[in-house]
Every structure is written in C-alpha cells, then in structure tokens.
Design a protein around this motif. Sequence first.
Motif, mmCIF file in Angstrom:
data_model
loop_
_atom_site.group_PDB
_atom_site.id
_atom_site.type_symbol
_atom_site.label_atom_id
_atom_site.label_comp_id
_atom_site.label_asym_id
_atom_site.label_seq_id
_atom_site.Cartn_x
_atom_site.Cartn_y
_atom_site.Cartn_z
ATOM 1 N N ASN A 62 3.525 4.764 1.223
ATOM 2 C CA ASN A 62 2.277 5.314 1.744
ATOM 3 C C ASN A 62 1.925 6.646 1.085
ATOM 4 O O ASN A 62 0.751 6.937 0.852
ATOM 5 C CB ASN A 62 2.357 5.460 3.264
ATOM 6 C CG ASN A 62 2.353 4.121 3.965
ATOM 7 O OD1 ASN A 62 1.910 3.109 3.431
ATOM 8 N ND2 ASN A 62 2.876 4.097 5.182
ATOM 9 N N ASP A 65 0.646 5.810 -2.351
ATOM 10 C CA ASP A 65 -0.719 5.301 -2.201
ATOM 11 C C ASP A 65 -1.698 6.453 -2.048
ATOM 12 O O ASP A 65 -2.738 6.501 -2.707
ATOM 13 C CB ASP A 65 -0.774 4.354 -0.999
ATOM 14 C CG ASP A 65 -2.144 3.722 -0.785
ATOM 15 O OD1 ASP A 65 -2.949 3.657 -1.741
ATOM 16 O OD2 ASP A 65 -2.426 3.287 0.352
ATOM 17 N N GLY A 68 -2.619 8.062 -5.154
ATOM 18 C CA GLY A 68 -3.275 7.218 -6.148
ATOM 19 C C GLY A 68 -2.302 6.586 -7.128
ATOM 20 O O GLY A 68 -2.719 6.019 -8.142
ATOM 21 N N TYR A 70 -0.709 3.757 -7.432
ATOM 22 C CA TYR A 70 -0.745 2.437 -6.813
ATOM 23 C C TYR A 70 0.391 1.523 -7.254
ATOM 24 O O TYR A 70 0.942 0.787 -6.429
ATOM 25 C CB TYR A 70 -2.099 1.774 -7.059
ATOM 26 C CG TYR A 70 -3.245 2.582 -6.496
ATOM 27 C CD1 TYR A 70 -3.240 3.012 -5.168
ATOM 28 C CD2 TYR A 70 -4.327 2.945 -7.289
ATOM 29 C CE1 TYR A 70 -4.283 3.762 -4.647
ATOM 30 C CE2 TYR A 70 -5.375 3.686 -6.778
ATOM 31 C CZ TYR A 70 -5.347 4.095 -5.458
ATOM 32 O OH TYR A 70 -6.381 4.836 -4.943
ATOM 33 N N ASP A 71 0.747 1.562 -8.529
ATOM 34 C CA ASP A 71 1.853 0.718 -8.988
ATOM 35 C C ASP A 71 3.161 1.117 -8.306
ATOM 36 O O ASP A 71 3.956 0.264 -7.905
ATOM 37 C CB ASP A 71 2.001 0.779 -10.513
ATOM 38 C CG ASP A 71 0.855 0.091 -11.240
ATOM 39 O OD1 ASP A 71 0.178 -0.755 -10.609
ATOM 40 O OD2 ASP A 71 0.625 0.403 -12.421
ATOM 41 N N ALA A 73 3.357 2.647 -5.407
ATOM 42 C CA ALA A 73 3.205 2.268 -4.000
ATOM 43 C C ALA A 73 3.543 0.787 -3.814
ATOM 44 O O ALA A 73 4.281 0.427 -2.887
ATOM 45 C CB ALA A 73 1.784 2.550 -3.524
ATOM 46 N N LEU A 74 3.031 -0.056 -4.689
ATOM 47 C CA LEU A 74 3.315 -1.490 -4.581
ATOM 48 C C LEU A 74 4.789 -1.792 -4.798
ATOM 49 O O LEU A 74 5.354 -2.653 -4.129
ATOM 50 C CB LEU A 74 2.448 -2.279 -5.561
ATOM 51 C CG LEU A 74 0.977 -2.373 -5.183
ATOM 52 C CD1 LEU A 74 0.165 -2.962 -6.332
ATOM 53 C CD2 LEU A 74 0.795 -3.200 -3.914
ATOM 54 N N THR A 104 -4.021 -3.028 1.326
ATOM 55 C CA THR A 104 -4.784 -1.786 1.215
ATOM 56 C C THR A 104 -4.675 -1.203 -0.192
ATOM 57 O O THR A 104 -5.654 -0.714 -0.749
ATOM 58 C CB THR A 104 -4.281 -0.768 2.257
ATOM 59 O OG1 THR A 104 -4.452 -1.333 3.561
ATOM 60 C CG2 THR A 104 -5.026 0.535 2.177
ATOM 61 N N VAL A 105 -3.485 -1.276 -0.766
ATOM 62 C CA VAL A 105 -3.292 -0.770 -2.130
ATOM 63 C C VAL A 105 -4.075 -1.630 -3.128
ATOM 64 O O VAL A 105 -4.778 -1.101 -3.994
ATOM 65 C CB VAL A 105 -1.793 -0.718 -2.503
ATOM 66 C CG1 VAL A 105 -1.615 -0.272 -3.949
ATOM 67 C CG2 VAL A 105 -1.029 0.209 -1.562
ATOM 68 N N ALA A 108 -7.691 -0.755 -2.920
ATOM 69 C CA ALA A 108 -7.979 0.517 -3.596
ATOM 70 C C ALA A 108 -8.047 0.348 -5.108
ATOM 71 O O ALA A 108 -8.770 1.075 -5.792
ATOM 72 C CB ALA A 108 -6.923 1.564 -3.227
ATOM 73 N N GLN A 109 -7.311 -0.641 -5.626
ATOM 74 C CA GLN A 109 -7.315 -0.913 -7.059
ATOM 75 C C GLN A 109 -8.477 -1.817 -7.466
ATOM 76 O O GLN A 109 -8.663 -2.085 -8.653
ATOM 77 C CB GLN A 109 -6.003 -1.600 -7.473
ATOM 78 C CG GLN A 109 -4.795 -0.708 -7.396
ATOM 79 C CD GLN A 109 -3.522 -1.461 -7.777
ATOM 80 O OE1 GLN A 109 -3.210 -2.485 -7.189
ATOM 81 N NE2 GLN A 109 -2.811 -0.931 -8.752
#
Length: 153
Positions: A62, A65, A68, A70-71, A73-74, A104-105, A108-109
Amino acid sequence: LKVLGGEHADVAATYGGMGAVFYSQGLDDKALEYRQKCLDILLKVLGGEHADVATTYNNMANVFDAQGLYDKALEYHQKCLDIRLKVLGGDHVSVAMTYNNMGTVFDAQGLYDKALQCANKSLIIQQKTLCNSDPQLAETRQAVAFLRKKLKK
C-alpha cells in the motif's frame, strides 16, 4: 527491546504500528523502514507462510502504491496473495481484500482489464463470505461497475 529482545513478535507488531503511524503522516520512507523491520522479525520468528507476514507485505504494498511504485506494489501484493491463499484458502475475505488492492493498482496503471479481473475475483469471494448488506460488498460491486464503464470507453 530490553525485555523481549529484537526478535519477538510483539516487537515486530510495535514496528508495524510505528510504520502505520508514519504512513498516516505521509512519511512513506519511514513507514517502509519500520514495516521492513517488522517483516524481517516476522520472517525469522514465524516463517514465510504466516498471516501476519502476508499482512505486512500488504501494508508495504500500500505504501508503494501511494508512492506510484506500481510494479513494486504488485510484487508485494502478490507475495501477500500467495501466502493468504496457502494459509487461509481461496474463499477468505482477506484474499478478497488482496484482489481488491491489486485491482486498485492495475486501475491506477490504466490496466482496466486486469483491474476488472481482480475486482471480479474479489466479488465472487465476498458474495460467498459476506452478508448481502455488507458495505464492503457494495463497494466491490460499485468498483466492478466503474471498471466495466472504463472498459467500454
């Protein structure tokens, strides 16, 4: 630390709590630092397949995320999901939450198809485990509807 030592689950929980406070203050780097301390202890004390370890991966994801990243975060959400599936099974609300977070991630992408897949997985689990009037279920239904609209544009 004097009483319990540096490798105790209660010390890990304290670090995790401190990470949550830093996160709520917008101090993401500090939040990650303390959540990493928490994770390091939990991995030593509880091993890699424990619900508390999964939660710590989720909490770190989180933060990534919010930054920003994102990778990253995933990556951490996936670690969380793998543990939760193994420890809790596929029909647990925590697994549904993880799918929601991953969705959600992806959203955002701009990866709406992947976001919708995650939201649908979450919805299926929630429909099995939550009562029909649960607000979390309503939020997931709404997310599915919004993602479907985004895909139609």
